[in-house]
Design a protein around this motif. Structure first.
Motif, short mmCIF file in Angstrom:
data_model
loop_
_atom_site.label_atom_id
_atom_site.label_comp_id
_atom_site.label_asym_id
_atom_site.label_seq_id
_atom_site.Cartn_x
_atom_site.Cartn_y
_atom_site.Cartn_z
N THR A 8 0.84 -1.19 0.00
CA THR A 8 0.00 0.00 0.00
C THR A 8 0.88 1.25 0.00
O THR A 8 2.07 1.19 0.31
N ARG A 9 0.28 2.37 -0.33
CA ARG A 9 1.01 3.63 -0.31
C ARG A 9 1.22 4.07 1.13
O ARG A 9 0.39 3.82 1.99
N GLY A 10 2.32 4.72 1.35
CA GLY A 10 2.61 5.22 2.70
C GLY A 10 3.94 5.93 2.69
O GLY A 10 4.99 5.31 2.80
N ARG A 11 3.89 7.21 2.51
CA ARG A 11 5.11 8.01 2.42
C ARG A 11 5.91 7.91 3.71
O ARG A 11 5.38 8.07 4.80
N GLY A 12 7.18 7.59 3.56
CA GLY A 12 8.08 7.53 4.71
C GLY A 12 8.10 6.19 5.43
O GLY A 12 8.91 5.99 6.32
N LEU A 13 7.20 5.30 5.06
CA LEU A 13 7.19 3.99 5.71
C LEU A 13 7.89 2.96 4.81
O LEU A 13 7.70 2.98 3.59
N PRO A 14 8.68 2.06 5.40
CA PRO A 14 9.30 1.01 4.60
C PRO A 14 8.25 0.10 3.98
O PRO A 14 7.17 -0.11 4.55
N ALA A 15 8.56 -0.44 2.83
CA ALA A 15 7.63 -1.33 2.12
C ALA A 15 7.22 -2.51 3.02
O ALA A 15 6.07 -2.94 2.98
N ALA A 16 8.14 -3.01 3.80
CA ALA A 16 7.83 -4.16 4.67
C ALA A 16 6.69 -3.84 5.64
O ALA A 16 5.95 -4.74 6.04
N ASP A 17 6.56 -2.57 6.01
CA ASP A 17 5.48 -2.18 6.93
C ASP A 17 4.17 -1.90 6.21
O ASP A 17 3.15 -1.66 6.84
N ARG A 18 4.21 -1.90 4.88
CA ARG A 18 3.02 -1.57 4.10
C ARG A 18 2.46 -2.77 3.34
O ARG A 18 1.57 -2.63 2.52
N ILE A 19 2.96 -3.95 3.63
CA ILE A 19 2.51 -5.15 2.93
C ILE A 19 1.15 -5.58 3.47
O ILE A 19 0.94 -5.65 4.67
N LYS A 20 0.24 -5.85 2.55
CA LYS A 20 -1.10 -6.31 2.90
C LYS A 20 -1.38 -7.58 2.10
O LYS A 20 -1.09 -7.63 0.91
N ARG A 21 -1.91 -8.58 2.75
CA ARG A 21 -2.25 -9.82 2.06
C ARG A 21 -3.75 -9.86 1.82
O ARG A 21 -4.54 -9.74 2.75
N VAL A 22 -4.12 -9.98 0.57
CA VAL A 22 -5.53 -10.03 0.18
C VAL A 22 -5.81 -11.44 -0.33
O VAL A 22 -5.11 -11.95 -1.20
N LYS A 23 -6.84 -12.05 0.22
CA LYS A 23 -7.16 -13.42 -0.16
C LYS A 23 -8.64 -13.52 -0.50
O LYS A 23 -9.47 -12.86 0.11
N GLY A 24 -8.95 -14.31 -1.48
CA GLY A 24 -10.34 -14.53 -1.84
C GLY A 24 -10.76 -13.65 -3.00
O GLY A 24 -9.97 -13.27 -3.84
N LYS A 25 -12.03 -13.29 -3.02
CA LYS A 25 -12.60 -12.54 -4.13
C LYS A 25 -12.02 -11.14 -4.25
O LYS A 25 -12.01 -10.56 -5.32
N ALA A 26 -11.53 -10.57 -3.16
CA ALA A 26 -10.96 -9.22 -3.20
C ALA A 26 -9.65 -9.20 -3.96
O ALA A 26 -9.22 -8.17 -4.45
N ALA A 27 -9.00 -10.35 -4.07
CA ALA A 27 -7.71 -10.42 -4.77
C ALA A 27 -8.00 -10.34 -6.23
O ALA A 27 -7.50 -9.77 -7.05
#
Length: 62
Positions: free
Chosen positions: A43-62
């Motif tokens: 996800t977007r997030g200025r100043g945050l490392p990518a590792a802290d912005r990882i989101k796992r989407v499972k199912g129909k939302a993916a």
């Protein structure tokens, strides 16, 4: 099904090692699919490392 390719049980490691590479690839393809694991999104997030912005989407939302 994965059990058609690799027989579950105590000797699964031996079965995996003895399995042809094509069977190992098929098992990996099935287990690592978005339907099983979900989809990793950053996800977007200025100043945050990518590792802290990882989101796992499972199912129909993916």
């Amino acid at each position: 099904m994965i059990s058609d390719l690799i027989t579950p049980g105590e000797d699964v490691a031996q079965g995996w090692a003895a399995a042809p590479l094509s069977a190992q690839r098929e098992v990996a393809r099935r287990l690592l699919s978005p339907e099983v694991l979900g989809e990793m999104r950053i996800t977007r997030g200025r100043g945050l490392p990518a590792a802290d912005r990882i989101k796992r989407v499972k199912g129909k939302a993916a």
